[in-house]
Scaffold this active site. Structure first.
Site, short mmCIF file in Angstrom:
data_model
loop_
_atom_site.label_atom_id
_atom_site.label_comp_id
_atom_site.label_asym_id
_atom_site.label_seq_id
_atom_site.Cartn_x
_atom_site.Cartn_y
_atom_site.Cartn_z
N ASP A 69 -11.69 1.97 3.81
CA ASP A 69 -11.95 0.53 3.72
C ASP A 69 -13.44 0.24 3.55
O ASP A 69 -13.81 -0.87 3.15
CB ASP A 69 -11.49 -0.15 5.03
CG ASP A 69 -10.18 -0.90 4.89
OD1 ASP A 69 -9.90 -1.40 3.78
OD2 ASP A 69 -9.45 -1.01 5.89
N GLN A 126 -4.91 -2.05 9.37
CA GLN A 126 -4.73 -3.36 8.76
C GLN A 126 -5.29 -4.46 9.67
O GLN A 126 -4.98 -4.51 10.86
CB GLN A 126 -3.24 -3.59 8.47
CG GLN A 126 -2.93 -4.85 7.69
CD GLN A 126 -3.46 -4.83 6.26
OE1 GLN A 126 -3.58 -3.77 5.65
NE2 GLN A 126 -3.79 -5.98 5.73
N LYS A 160 0.84 -1.21 0.00
CA LYS A 160 0.00 0.00 0.00
C LYS A 160 0.87 1.26 0.00
O LYS A 160 0.59 2.22 -0.71
CB LYS A 160 -0.95 -0.02 1.20
CG LYS A 160 -2.06 -1.06 1.03
CD LYS A 160 -2.79 -1.41 2.30
CE LYS A 160 -3.77 -2.55 2.03
NZ LYS A 160 -4.36 -3.15 3.22
N1 GUN Z 1 -6.73 -7.37 5.69
C1 GUN Z 1 -6.96 -8.08 4.55
N2 GUN Z 1 -7.63 -7.33 3.66
C2 GUN Z 1 -7.83 -6.12 4.22
C3 GUN Z 1 -8.44 -4.93 3.77
O1 GUN Z 1 -8.97 -4.81 2.66
N3 GUN Z 1 -8.42 -3.89 4.65
C4 GUN Z 1 -7.86 -3.99 5.90
N4 GUN Z 1 -7.91 -2.93 6.69
N5 GUN Z 1 -7.29 -5.08 6.34
C5 GUN Z 1 -7.27 -6.15 5.50
#
Ligand code: GUN
Length: 286
Positions: A120, A97, A53
């Protein structure tokens, strides 16, 4: 033989568009969009996702703020960190995350994130907005699936869509997006009777089960659009999807590979959601 839709190429195209928008903002001397990513602990998969990211932000010229907290972080400390980011006017998007280390309450954390910074799309208000067809933030992976379908030239209206998996992260929101675009949607799960027969009705099949190569050609209607959301590691350590690609490619009309399918789209959609948050904060509707 199916046409293969490379998410990696579509994602590159989307990133290029975002980079151009940010270049224009820079040329105008404007404030730049900024994404904050919070990682708690040292889960290797999470670390690698977070780095991906960070790299994606840098590539399009977006500012990012990585906050890496130790696994000993308390719920109160994490909540305070989120509140600080909510207050910070230079931060447009906040992503914590998941999964969080044992003992931390994800639900509480998600609910603390400001609705207008919830890139998200996990906050209950944004979940509600999706279901009410109101403008809000939609989770990134489901958005990526829809973008791939559109690029295939598949219009969900009037089609039968089957979603395998009912998670809050993927299955439930992608089913809702398909319904919002007038597909007739069936959501399957571990208790579904005769799963192959249900899947064979699908013009659009979304596989989000988390079981390597489970979806063989036996599950697929001739000519269907198949989107593989699975990311599984084989015993040899290779990445593989929920769809048995070699068998499915013979029968589907369109198919996405793993890797280079839905995965890169998730990050592209995160950037897109952060741009949307930024324009919202700047008082511009985009
Ligand atoms: N862990 C796995 N996929 C995601 C996601 O799309 N967002 C977040 N915050 N954590 C994740």
């Amino acid at each position: 033989m199916a046409q293969v839709m490379m998410g990696s190429e579509v994602a590159k195209d989307l990133r290029r568009g975002i980079a151009e928008q940010i270049d224009r903002l820079k040329a105008q001397g404007r404030r730049l969009p900024r994404l904050a990513v919070v990682l708690v602990g040292d889960n290797p998969a999470s670390l690698s996702y977070v780095r991906g990211k960070e790299k994606a932000c840098a590539e399009v010229g977006m500012a990012s703020l990585m906050i890496h907290l130790p696994s000993s972080t308390t719920q109160a400390q994490l909540m305070e960190q989120i509140r600080q980011l909510n207050q910070d006017a230079t931060v447009d998007g906040i992503l914590c995350q998941l999964p969080l280390p044992e003992g931390l309450d994800e639900r509480q954390v998600i609910q603390e994130i400001a609705v207008d910074k919830d890139v998200d799309g996990f906050h209950p208000v944004n979940v509600g907005k999706l279901h009410l067809k109101e403008d809000g933030f939609v989770p990134c992976t489901p958005l990526g699936c829809m973008e791939l379908l559109h690029r295939m030239g598949v219009d969900p209206a009037g089609k039968r869509a089957v979603v395998i998996g009912r998670s809050n992260l993927v299955g439930a929101p992608v089913a809702r997006l398909l319904l919002n675009e007038n597909a007739t949607v069936t959501i399957c799960h571990s208790k579904t009777a005769d799963l192959p027969a249900v899947c064979r009705q699908a013009d659009i099949l979304i596989a989000a089960v988390g079981r390597a190569k489970m979806i063989t050609s036996d599950y697929i209607k001739e000519g269907a659009a198949v989107i593989d959301v699975g990311i599984n590691r084989t015993e040899e350590g290779r990445l593989t999807g929920d769809v048995d690609f070699d068998s499915a490619v013979e029968k589907a009309g369109w198919i996405t590979p793993v890797p280079k399918g839905v995965g890169p789209m998730t990050i592209a959609m995160l950037l897109k959601n952060t741009m949307k948050a930024y324009y919202g904060h700047e008082g511009e509707q985009k």
